[in-house]
Design a protein around this motif. Sequence first.
Motif, mmCIF file in Angstrom:
data_model
loop_
_atom_site.group_PDB
_atom_site.id
_atom_site.type_symbol
_atom_site.label_atom_id
_atom_site.label_comp_id
_atom_site.label_asym_id
_atom_site.label_seq_id
_atom_site.Cartn_x
_atom_site.Cartn_y
_atom_site.Cartn_z
ATOM 1 N N LEU A 274 -8.369 -3.602 -5.236
ATOM 2 C CA LEU A 274 -8.433 -4.552 -6.335
ATOM 3 C C LEU A 274 -9.518 -4.181 -7.336
ATOM 4 N N ALA A 275 -10.559 -3.505 -6.861
ATOM 5 C CA ALA A 275 -11.674 -3.135 -7.727
ATOM 6 C C ALA A 275 -11.371 -1.916 -8.585
ATOM 7 N N LEU B 174 -5.352 5.550 0.250
ATOM 8 C CA LEU B 174 -4.457 4.450 -0.093
ATOM 9 C C LEU B 174 -4.596 4.084 -1.564
ATOM 10 N N ILE B 175 -3.464 3.858 -2.215
ATOM 11 C CA ILE B 175 -3.431 3.260 -3.541
ATOM 12 C C ILE B 175 -2.451 2.087 -3.473
ATOM 13 N N ALA B 176 -2.390 1.308 -4.526
ATOM 14 C CA ALA B 176 -1.518 0.134 -4.567
ATOM 15 C C ALA B 176 -0.414 0.340 -5.601
ATOM 16 N N PRO B 177 0.699 -0.385 -5.468
ATOM 17 C CA PRO B 177 1.766 -0.275 -6.470
ATOM 18 C C PRO B 177 1.291 -0.547 -7.894
ATOM 19 N N LYS B 178 0.244 -1.377 -8.046
ATOM 20 C CA LYS B 178 -0.256 -1.670 -9.394
ATOM 21 C C LYS B 178 -0.812 -0.424 -10.069
ATOM 22 N N CYS C 286 0.322 8.022 -12.133
ATOM 23 C CA CYS C 286 -0.663 7.068 -11.646
ATOM 24 C C CYS C 286 -1.654 6.725 -12.756
ATOM 25 N N THR C 287 -2.180 5.512 -12.767
ATOM 26 C CA THR C 287 -3.148 5.090 -13.786
ATOM 27 C C THR C 287 -4.573 5.475 -13.419
ATOM 28 N N LEU D 123 0.828 -1.202 0.000
ATOM 29 C CA LEU D 123 0.000 0.000 0.000
ATOM 30 C C LEU D 123 0.864 1.254 0.000
ATOM 31 N N ILE D 124 0.336 2.300 -0.619
ATOM 32 C CA ILE D 124 1.006 3.595 -0.677
ATOM 33 C C ILE D 124 0.048 4.643 -0.136
ATOM 34 N N ILE D 125 0.521 5.473 0.781
ATOM 35 C CA ILE D 125 -0.308 6.528 1.366
ATOM 36 C C ILE D 125 -0.081 7.818 0.586
#
Length: 265
Positions: free
Chosen positions: A263-264, A213-217, A231-232, A197-199
């Motif tokens: 994930l969503a 929160l976002i994710a590395p993906k 970021c995507t 997770l990334i804050i």
Amino acid sequence: MIETKVISFWRNTMYAGLRDIKRFTIAATDGDIGVSKDFLFDDRAWTIRYMYADTHRWLPLGDKVLISPISLSRFDIENEKIEVNLTKQMVKDSPSVDDHLTVSREYEELYYRYFGYGYYWTGPGAWGEYAHPTALSQITPARSAEELSRSALVEGVESNHLRSIDELQGYTIKARDGEFGQIHDLILDTNNWEIPLIIVDTHQLLPGGKKVLIAPKHIKEINWLEQKVVCTLSEDEIKHCPEFDHALLGDRIYQEQMKAKLLAL
């Protein structure tokens, strides 16, 4: 070759913010080494490879030294201590590194040979063939040399992608349709030392500047020269990202809920 004692290590997932861990004491088997001051992470695998330990209280003229999570024996969040399966003398005699320079693959090979660790870059996963870094403490240098030779035929192992967490914190986040905040912190999974997770501080986009929160993906690219992270996600998607709650970081239900929401996206 230095002999290290094989240890057992629990597999329960614990999350911790790297800003918090920076003040943790690093303890050898025969006394404290110093405190963690920074981390080097792999910007492809989103995995912490090393801690920088500030050893000046122990070694008045000592520089920072690198500690790999491969040596980890216990991660004690409550007492703010990271225990490693190394003696103070082993750390003192380890290959020195100038923390103003990039840690090269050549240095990593020297470091890993000194401690007798298997190489993390010789397999498909974040820790080579293994899910957890401590497994590499049980791999003989001879086997690692063979793996390194084979992997060199497939890809260039002379390069790595190690960057300072201190450098990344504060970088601007750019969405698909505008800028929306800055990297505030990264969350560490203390089981495998990956970053799930990334804050992000969204003060530029959301009222009150709440942290989400976002994710590395969701990270498409890190522009180190311009100090920007691409970021995507769109601004609207970011508004619906889960809000970060530091008090719930260690709660398993909260962790699973955050993962499901991200994930969503």
